[in-house]
Design a protein around this motif. Structure first.
Motif, short mmCIF file in Angstrom:
data_model
loop_
_atom_site.label_atom_id
_atom_site.label_comp_id
_atom_site.label_asym_id
_atom_site.label_seq_id
_atom_site.Cartn_x
_atom_site.Cartn_y
_atom_site.Cartn_z
N UNK A 293 -3.68 3.19 6.89
CA UNK A 293 -3.62 4.47 7.60
C UNK A 293 -2.43 4.64 8.54
N UNK A 294 -2.11 3.61 9.31
CA UNK A 294 -1.01 3.76 10.27
C UNK A 294 0.34 3.75 9.58
N UNK A 295 0.50 2.88 8.59
CA UNK A 295 1.78 2.78 7.89
C UNK A 295 2.13 4.06 7.14
N UNK A 296 1.11 4.76 6.65
CA UNK A 296 1.40 5.93 5.82
C UNK A 296 1.61 7.21 6.62
N UNK A 297 1.49 7.14 7.94
CA UNK A 297 1.82 8.32 8.77
C UNK A 297 3.33 8.51 8.78
N UNK A 298 3.76 9.72 8.50
CA UNK A 298 5.18 10.04 8.39
C UNK A 298 5.62 10.76 9.66
N UNK A 299 6.22 10.02 10.57
CA UNK A 299 6.58 10.58 11.88
C UNK A 299 7.58 11.72 11.77
N UNK B 261 7.10 -0.54 -0.07
CA UNK B 261 6.47 -1.22 -1.19
C UNK B 261 4.97 -1.23 -1.06
N UNK B 262 4.47 -1.44 0.17
CA UNK B 262 3.03 -1.44 0.41
C UNK B 262 2.42 -0.08 0.16
N UNK B 263 3.15 0.96 0.50
CA UNK B 263 2.62 2.31 0.36
C UNK B 263 2.73 2.85 -1.06
N UNK B 264 3.49 2.15 -1.90
CA UNK B 264 3.70 2.66 -3.24
C UNK B 264 4.79 3.71 -3.27
N UNK C 262 5.83 9.38 -0.97
CA UNK C 262 5.58 9.36 -2.41
C UNK C 262 4.35 8.53 -2.75
N UNK C 263 3.66 8.92 -3.82
CA UNK C 263 2.54 8.15 -4.38
C UNK C 263 1.35 8.03 -3.43
N UNK C 264 1.14 9.04 -2.61
CA UNK C 264 -0.01 9.04 -1.70
C UNK C 264 -1.25 9.68 -2.33
N UNK C 265 -1.10 10.24 -3.51
CA UNK C 265 -2.23 10.90 -4.16
C UNK C 265 -2.25 12.40 -3.95
N UNK D 166 -0.75 13.93 3.71
CA UNK D 166 -1.60 13.06 2.90
C UNK D 166 -1.28 11.59 3.22
N UNK D 167 -2.33 10.83 3.56
CA UNK D 167 -2.16 9.44 3.94
C UNK D 167 -3.06 8.54 3.09
N UNK D 168 -2.67 7.28 2.97
CA UNK D 168 -3.43 6.29 2.21
C UNK D 168 -4.43 5.61 3.16
#
Length: 248
Positions: free
Chosen positions: A24-30, A162-165, A106-109, A18-20
């Motif tokens: 989009x790029x920051x929320x990818x979890x490598x 912080x940006x991703x929540x 966390x907090x991606x919905x 699940x990504x924001x």
């Protein structure tokens, strides 16, 4: 929580990351993606919060992620298409009850999306990072959904989280970095939305700090003597971003 997430991945037929859609790029979890490859799991990227971005930004993300799905758990957008895809995948692979692992920062919905898929409030939903503490099993028809707690790779920086929540505002060490990164994100993608959100006018020579001052003054966040309260303003901006009150 990484051992819990590893358990979810190993015991799932399909893994949803699940990504924001706003970042989009920051929320990818490598780390998650590497773990899926290691265990040979079919990974599907799902971008959430699409109701918080403009049509042009959404079109750009879709162009770069043609195999992904785009949903809003709170608005129930795109969930039917995702569920149909999962059911077709199960049928093609002769799986009677498809086990779907749900992962991400966390907090991606994640919980809101699961509730929409299951058509009932089974997974707890909260704007506070880290609500899901262990594996939750939710049945949605012929789908068995395994919800995992949000996890953070060790190397990820405070600003990004912080940006991703993925980190609550009160725990962010350098609020300026997070807020300035958010402002730059708006300036790059949708400056007019930032102006509309805060009812301000951004001039060509305004830098991030000048914009912060304008927001604080507009909100009336002032200390004694009329000085703008920077800390209160920055906390307010981050909270509104994390709670989905700022559209991009």
């Amino acid at each position: 929580f990484w051992p819990v997430v590893k358990y979810v991945i190993k015991n799932s037929d399909v893994v949803l990351e699940i990504l924001d859609a706003r970042i989009p790029e920051l929320s990818k979890n490598s780390t998650l993606e590497k773990m899926c490859r290691t265990h040979g799991k079919h990974l599907i990227r799902v971008f959430t919060k699409i109701d918080l971005i403009s049509e042009s930004n959404l079109a750009s993300i879709k162009e770069l992620n043609k195999d992904a799905f785009f949903v809003s758990g709170t608005r129930n957008i795109g969930l039917k298409k995702l569920k149909t895809h999962l059911l077709i995948y199960a049928k093609r692979n002769n799986i009677e009850n498809l086990r779907v692992g749900v992962t991400g920062y966390p907090n991606m919905g994640k919980s809101a999306m699961i509730n929409a898929l299951a058509h009932r409030e089974r997974a707890k939903v909260s704007p506070v990072a880290g609500t899901t503490r262990g594996v939750q099993f939710i049945r949605a028809g012929n789908l068995y959904i395994l919800d995992s707690p949000g996890v953070i790779p060790v190397r990820d920086k405070d600003t990004t989280l912080g940006m991703m929540g993925a980190k609550n505002p009160e725990k962010v060490k350098n609020l300026h970095r997070v807020v300035f990164a958010l402002i730059r994100n708006f300036l790059e993608k949708n400056k007019s939305s930032l102006e509309k959100n805060y009812n301000i006018k951004i001039e060509p020579n305004d830098d991030e700090y000048a914009i912060l001052i304008k927001i604080g003054q507009k909100r009336g966040f002032l200390k004694k003597g009329g000085e703008m309260d920077e800390n209160r303003t920055m906390l307010s901006i981050i909270r509104e971003w994390q709670k989905g009150k700022l559209r991009i």
